[in-house]
Design a protein around this motif. Structure first.
Motif, PDB file in Angstrom:
ATOM      1  N   LEU A 222       0.825  -1.205   0.000  1.00  0.00           N
ATOM      2  CA  LEU A 222       0.000   0.000   0.000  1.00  0.00           C
ATOM      3  C   LEU A 222       0.860   1.256   0.000  1.00  0.00           C
ATOM      4  O   LEU A 222       0.459   2.294  -0.517  1.00  0.00           O
ATOM      5  N   VAL A 223       2.014   1.156   0.611  1.00  0.00           N
ATOM      6  CA  VAL A 223       3.009   2.240   0.588  1.00  0.00           C
ATOM      7  C   VAL A 223       4.363   1.602   0.313  1.00  0.00           C
ATOM      8  O   VAL A 223       4.779   0.686   1.031  1.00  0.00           O
ATOM      9  N   HIS A 224       5.034   2.066  -0.742  1.00  0.00           N
ATOM     10  CA  HIS A 224       6.345   1.521  -1.103  1.00  0.00           C
ATOM     11  C   HIS A 224       7.015   2.516  -2.037  1.00  0.00           C
ATOM     12  O   HIS A 224       6.330   3.144  -2.863  1.00  0.00           O
ATOM     13  N   PRO A 225       8.316   2.693  -1.942  1.00  0.00           N
ATOM     14  CA  PRO A 225       8.999   3.684  -2.806  1.00  0.00           C
ATOM     15  C   PRO A 225       8.785   3.446  -4.296  1.00  0.00           C
ATOM     16  O   PRO A 225       8.674   4.396  -5.065  1.00  0.00           O
ATOM     17  N   THR A 226       8.720   2.175  -4.719  1.00  0.00           N
ATOM     18  CA  THR A 226       8.621   1.889  -6.152  1.00  0.00           C
ATOM     19  C   THR A 226       7.548   0.875  -6.518  1.00  0.00           C
ATOM     20  O   THR A 226       7.224   0.735  -7.698  1.00  0.00           O
ATOM     21  N   LEU A 227       6.985   0.170  -5.540  1.00  0.00           N
ATOM     22  CA  LEU A 227       6.098  -0.953  -5.856  1.00  0.00           C
ATOM     23  C   LEU A 227       4.700  -0.805  -5.256  1.00  0.00           C
ATOM     24  O   LEU A 227       4.016  -1.794  -5.006  1.00  0.00           O
ATOM     25  N   THR A 228       4.248   0.422  -5.028  1.00  0.00           N
ATOM     26  CA  THR A 228       2.908   0.647  -4.475  1.00  0.00           C
ATOM     27  C   THR A 228       1.852   0.011  -5.384  1.00  0.00           C
ATOM     28  O   THR A 228       1.861   0.205  -6.604  1.00  0.00           O
TER      29      THR A 228
END
Length: 270
Positions: A222-228
């Motif tokens: 749900l929150v990720h620098p590159t893989l949201t």
């Protein structure tokens, strides 16, 4: 003869000096590495602790409000009026209920929708939205889950909206009971945007190329620098996290580098 001895002594002293420097360098390197690892782990632990604490408070606020609303006399009468098709009960309680929801939403910008699903399959939404013909709230997962757990606030899995905003949204719901019989007469629900929460998470800085992330119960980032939005449930490290304790540390290798991950579960949502 003396020069040979002197030369040997010099070579021996140089050799001892090189060995001493190498030992000191190795020890210093090890100590520095251990210090960095300890500092980084402490930083990661504190970051996860603060994010978990803030997230729990964030969800608790909405859960507490749902508990209050589910026992609100006007809301109970409004739902009973709808179920019994009693126009007098509906007219005397509808506007105060709508005004209460409007006021709550103005104070909480994260609330996208508030709604009431009734046992008689009616659906009242604030602000009003166009629902498909024959829409049956009692068949929805949030209603069924709340009905099966009438004394608890239930939470759906978070999801990412398909519109341009790409917001992360979660539904919280609570059954409304008939005071005299404890029968479930309806369910109150909130659609809650997690934008404010994700903004806080994204602002947390972690040194040494670290980062923070948030996953749902199914391994969706749900929150990720590159893989949201990506399903990472098959990632070995993510698998290990879900199979482990509610909180802990996982050490692993990625791109030929030793890494570690601190994680914790938000109690309100599991």
């Amino acid at each position: 003869m003396f020069s040979k001895i002197q030369s040997k002594m010099m070579i021996l002293m140089v050799s001892m000096l090189i060995v001493t420097i190498a030992i000191v360098s190795y020890v210093t390197y090890k100590e520095t590495t251990q210090l960095i690892q300890s500092s980084t782990k402490n930083e990661a632990f504190n970051a996860v602790y603060e994010i978990t604490r803030y997230s729990n408070q964030y969800f608790e606020n909405f859960g507490d409000q749902l508990l209050l609303n589910s026992s609100n006399e006007r809301i109970i009468n409004y739902i009973k009026g709808i179920n019994q098709e009693d126009e007098q009960m509906i007219s005397s309680s509808q506007q105060p209920v709508v005004d209460s929801f409007d006021h709550f939403m103005k104070l909480n910008e994260s609330i996208q929708l508030t709604y009431i699903g009734t046992k008689s399959k009616e659906m009242e939404v604030t602000p009003p939205v166009n629902l498909p013909e024959g829409f049956d709230p009692t068949s929805r997962p949030w209603y069924i889950d709340a009905e099966n757990n009438p004394h608890e606030v239930v939470w759906t899995d978070p999801y990412i909206t398909e519109d341009e905003s790409g917001e992360v949204v979660v539904t919280a719901a609570k059954a409304v009971l008939e005071p005299e019989t404890s029968e479930v007469i309806g369910v109150i629900g909130y659609d809650i945007s997690l934008n404010a929460l994700t903004a806080i998470i994204n602002q947390v800085e972690v040194n040494y190329q670290g980062y923070t992330s948030l996953f749902d119960a199914n391994g969706i980032a749900l929150v990720h620098p590159t893989l949201t939005g990506e399903d990472l449930s098959e990632n070995e490290t993510v698998k290990q996290m879900y199979l482990g304790e509610p909180s802990g540390i996982i050490e692993y290798r990625f791109d030929d580098q030793d890494r570690f991950m601190y994680y914790s579960t938000i109690p309100e949502t599991g």
